[in-house]
Structure formats: C-alpha cells, structure tokens
Design a protein around this motif. Structure first.
Motif, PDB file in Angstrom:
ATOM      1  N   MET A   1     -16.424 -12.658 -59.862  1.00  0.00           N
ATOM      2  CA  MET A   1     -15.016 -12.852 -59.593  1.00  0.00           C
ATOM      3  C   MET A   1     -14.623 -14.278 -60.007  1.00  0.00           C
ATOM      4  O   MET A   1     -15.442 -15.170 -60.094  1.00  0.00           O
ATOM      5  N   ASP A   2     -13.384 -14.469 -60.243  1.00  0.00           N
ATOM      6  CA  ASP A   2     -12.878 -15.742 -60.710  1.00  0.00           C
ATOM      7  C   ASP A   2     -13.014 -16.820 -59.630  1.00  0.00           C
ATOM      8  O   ASP A   2     -12.705 -16.589 -58.463  1.00  0.00           O
ATOM      9  N   ARG A   3     -13.448 -18.004 -60.012  1.00  0.00           N
ATOM     10  CA  ARG A   3     -13.605 -19.105 -59.055  1.00  0.00           C
ATOM     11  C   ARG A   3     -12.256 -19.563 -58.515  1.00  0.00           C
ATOM     12  O   ARG A   3     -12.168 -20.092 -57.412  1.00  0.00           O
ATOM     13  N   PHE A   4     -11.216 -19.397 -59.308  1.00  0.00           N
ATOM     14  CA  PHE A   4      -9.867 -19.783 -58.884  1.00  0.00           C
ATOM     15  C   PHE A   4      -9.436 -18.996 -57.650  1.00  0.00           C
ATOM     16  O   PHE A   4      -8.833 -19.559 -56.732  1.00  0.00           O
ATOM     17  N   ILE A   5      -9.760 -17.717 -57.618  1.00  0.00           N
ATOM     18  CA  ILE A   5      -9.402 -16.870 -56.476  1.00  0.00           C
ATOM     19  C   ILE A   5     -10.131 -17.338 -55.221  1.00  0.00           C
ATOM     20  O   ILE A   5      -9.534 -17.416 -54.143  1.00  0.00           O
ATOM     21  N   PHE A   6     -11.412 -17.677 -55.355  1.00  0.00           N
ATOM     22  CA  PHE A   6     -12.159 -18.175 -54.207  1.00  0.00           C
ATOM     23  C   PHE A   6     -11.595 -19.510 -53.710  1.00  0.00           C
ATOM     24  O   PHE A   6     -11.570 -19.777 -52.516  1.00  0.00           O
ATOM     25  N   LEU A   7     -11.143 -20.341 -54.640  1.00  0.00           N
ATOM     26  CA  LEU A   7     -10.525 -21.606 -54.255  1.00  0.00           C
ATOM     27  C   LEU A   7      -9.236 -21.368 -53.470  1.00  0.00           C
ATOM     28  O   LEU A   7      -8.979 -22.036 -52.464  1.00  0.00           O
ATOM     29  N   MET A   8      -8.428 -20.419 -53.892  1.00  0.00           N
ATOM     30  CA  MET A   8      -7.195 -20.102 -53.172  1.00  0.00           C
ATOM     31  C   MET A   8      -7.502 -19.562 -51.775  1.00  0.00           C
ATOM     32  O   MET A   8      -6.837 -19.928 -50.803  1.00  0.00           O
ATOM     33  N   LEU A   9      -8.518 -18.709 -51.655  1.00  0.00           N
ATOM     34  CA  LEU A   9      -8.909 -18.189 -50.341  1.00  0.00           C
ATOM     35  C   LEU A   9      -9.416 -19.307 -49.429  1.00  0.00           C
ATOM     36  O   LEU A   9      -9.122 -19.321 -48.233  1.00  0.00           O
ATOM     37  N   ALA A  10     -10.167 -20.244 -50.002  1.00  0.00           N
ATOM     38  CA  ALA A  10     -10.643 -21.381 -49.213  1.00  0.00           C
ATOM     39  C   ALA A  10      -9.482 -22.246 -48.738  1.00  0.00           C
ATOM     40  O   ALA A  10      -9.498 -22.754 -47.609  1.00  0.00           O
ATOM     41  N   CYS A  11      -8.468 -22.408 -49.566  1.00  0.00           N
ATOM     42  CA  CYS A  11      -7.292 -23.186 -49.174  1.00  0.00           C
ATOM     43  C   CYS A  11      -6.509 -22.487 -48.062  1.00  0.00           C
ATOM     44  O   CYS A  11      -5.990 -23.149 -47.159  1.00  0.00           O
ATOM     45  N   ILE A  12      -6.441 -21.172 -48.110  1.00  0.00           N
ATOM     46  CA  ILE A  12      -5.772 -20.423 -47.036  1.00  0.00           C
ATOM     47  C   ILE A  12      -6.539 -20.586 -45.725  1.00  0.00           C
ATOM     48  O   ILE A  12      -5.941 -20.819 -44.675  1.00  0.00           O
ATOM     49  N   LEU A  13      -7.860 -20.504 -45.788  1.00  0.00           N
ATOM     50  CA  LEU A  13      -8.669 -20.700 -44.583  1.00  0.00           C
ATOM     51  C   LEU A  13      -8.522 -22.120 -44.038  1.00  0.00           C
ATOM     52  O   LEU A  13      -8.479 -22.326 -42.819  1.00  0.00           O
ATOM     53  N   ALA A  14      -8.436 -23.095 -44.924  1.00  0.00           N
ATOM     54  CA  ALA A  14      -8.229 -24.474 -44.478  1.00  0.00           C
ATOM     55  C   ALA A  14      -6.866 -24.624 -43.806  1.00  0.00           C
ATOM     56  O   ALA A  14      -6.727 -25.360 -42.819  1.00  0.00           O
ATOM     57  N   GLY A  15      -5.865 -23.925 -44.321  1.00  0.00           N
ATOM     58  CA  GLY A  15      -4.550 -23.953 -43.697  1.00  0.00           C
ATOM     59  C   GLY A  15      -4.579 -23.363 -42.295  1.00  0.00           C
ATOM     60  O   GLY A  15      -3.992 -23.925 -41.364  1.00  0.00           O
ATOM     61  N   PHE A  16      -5.294 -22.247 -42.137  1.00  0.00           N
ATOM     62  CA  PHE A  16      -5.429 -21.657 -40.804  1.00  0.00           C
ATOM     63  C   PHE A  16      -6.197 -22.587 -39.875  1.00  0.00           C
ATOM     64  O   PHE A  16      -5.896 -22.672 -38.678  1.00  0.00           O
ATOM     65  N   ALA A  17      -7.191 -23.297 -40.407  1.00  0.00           N
ATOM     66  CA  ALA A  17      -7.933 -24.249 -39.583  1.00  0.00           C
ATOM     67  C   ALA A  17      -7.024 -25.378 -39.113  1.00  0.00           C
ATOM     68  O   ALA A  17      -7.127 -25.826 -37.969  1.00  0.00           O
ATOM     69  N   LEU A  18      -6.131 -25.844 -39.974  1.00  0.00           N
ATOM     70  CA  LEU A  18      -5.192 -26.890 -39.566  1.00  0.00           C
ATOM     71  C   LEU A  18      -4.218 -26.390 -38.505  1.00  0.00           C
ATOM     72  O   LEU A  18      -3.807 -27.146 -37.627  1.00  0.00           O
ATOM     73  N   PHE A  46      -0.454 -20.906 -50.901  1.00  0.00           N
ATOM     74  CA  PHE A  46      -1.617 -20.301 -51.544  1.00  0.00           C
ATOM     75  C   PHE A  46      -1.613 -18.787 -51.427  1.00  0.00           C
ATOM     76  O   PHE A  46      -2.136 -18.096 -52.305  1.00  0.00           O
ATOM     77  N   SER A  47      -1.012 -18.242 -50.381  1.00  0.00           N
ATOM     78  CA  SER A  47      -0.860 -16.788 -50.294  1.00  0.00           C
ATOM     79  C   SER A  47       0.099 -16.279 -51.361  1.00  0.00           C
ATOM     80  O   SER A  47      -0.153 -15.242 -51.992  1.00  0.00           O
ATOM     81  N   LEU A  48       1.182 -17.001 -51.574  1.00  0.00           N
ATOM     82  CA  LEU A  48       2.123 -16.610 -52.627  1.00  0.00           C
ATOM     83  C   LEU A  48       1.488 -16.683 -54.011  1.00  0.00           C
ATOM     84  O   LEU A  48       1.750 -15.827 -54.867  1.00  0.00           O
ATOM     85  N   VAL A  49       0.637 -17.674 -54.230  1.00  0.00           N
ATOM     86  CA  VAL A  49      -0.067 -17.766 -55.514  1.00  0.00           C
ATOM     87  C   VAL A  49      -0.982 -16.572 -55.705  1.00  0.00           C
ATOM     88  O   VAL A  49      -1.033 -15.983 -56.797  1.00  0.00           O
ATOM     89  N   LEU A  50      -1.696 -16.181 -54.652  1.00  0.00           N
ATOM     90  CA  LEU A  50      -2.576 -15.011 -54.757  1.00  0.00           C
ATOM     91  C   LEU A  50      -1.786 -13.727 -54.997  1.00  0.00           C
ATOM     92  O   LEU A  50      -2.207 -12.873 -55.779  1.00  0.00           O
ATOM     93  N   ILE A  51      -0.657 -13.584 -54.343  1.00  0.00           N
ATOM     94  CA  ILE A  51       0.186 -12.407 -54.563  1.00  0.00           C
ATOM     95  C   ILE A  51       0.689 -12.378 -56.001  1.00  0.00           C
ATOM     96  O   ILE A  51       0.663 -11.339 -56.665  1.00  0.00           O
ATOM     97  N   TYR A  52       1.124 -13.523 -56.511  1.00  0.00           N
ATOM     98  CA  TYR A  52       1.604 -13.613 -57.891  1.00  0.00           C
ATOM     99  C   TYR A  52       0.489 -13.251 -58.878  1.00  0.00           C
ATOM    100  O   TYR A  52       0.711 -12.481 -59.815  1.00  0.00           O
TER     101      TYR A  52
END
Length: 63
Positions: A1-18, A46-52
C-alpha cells in the motif's frame, strides 16, 4: 500500500491523541483549547485528504 496513505492515517491518529490528551494537572492546562482545536483540525484535514484520494482512485484519476 502507498506510504502516503499510512502517513495520513498516522496524522489522523495523532489528531485524536491531541483531542484526548489529559492536560488538567500539567503545565499545558491553559493551552487545552488550542491543543484541542489543533487536534480537531488535523483530523478533519487529513480525513478530507483521504476521502479525496479515495474518490480520485475510484474515478481512475490517481497518480
């Protein structure tokens, strides 16, 4: 899978952690509204980026 997608998921998780971080008894307690806003903003962006990216992949216009 694309590393970019994993980066976006990690950013979403970091947002939830904040959003969920307990700051009531720390030095950063006065910054809680700002940190909460940054977390919500990170999750939304980052969710909007993943949806796009998903829509572009379905339509066959992905890179």
């Amino acid at each position: 899978m694309d590393r970019f997608i994993f980066l976006m998921l990690a950013c979403i998780l970091a947002g939830f952690a904040l959003i969920k971080v307990p700051l009531s008894w720390s030095f950063f307690a006065s910054l809680h509204p700002i940190i909460h806003f940054i977390g919500v903003l990170a999750v939304l962006i980052f969710s909007l980026v993943l949806i796009y990216k998903g829509i572009m992949a379905i339509l066959g216009k992905h890179k």
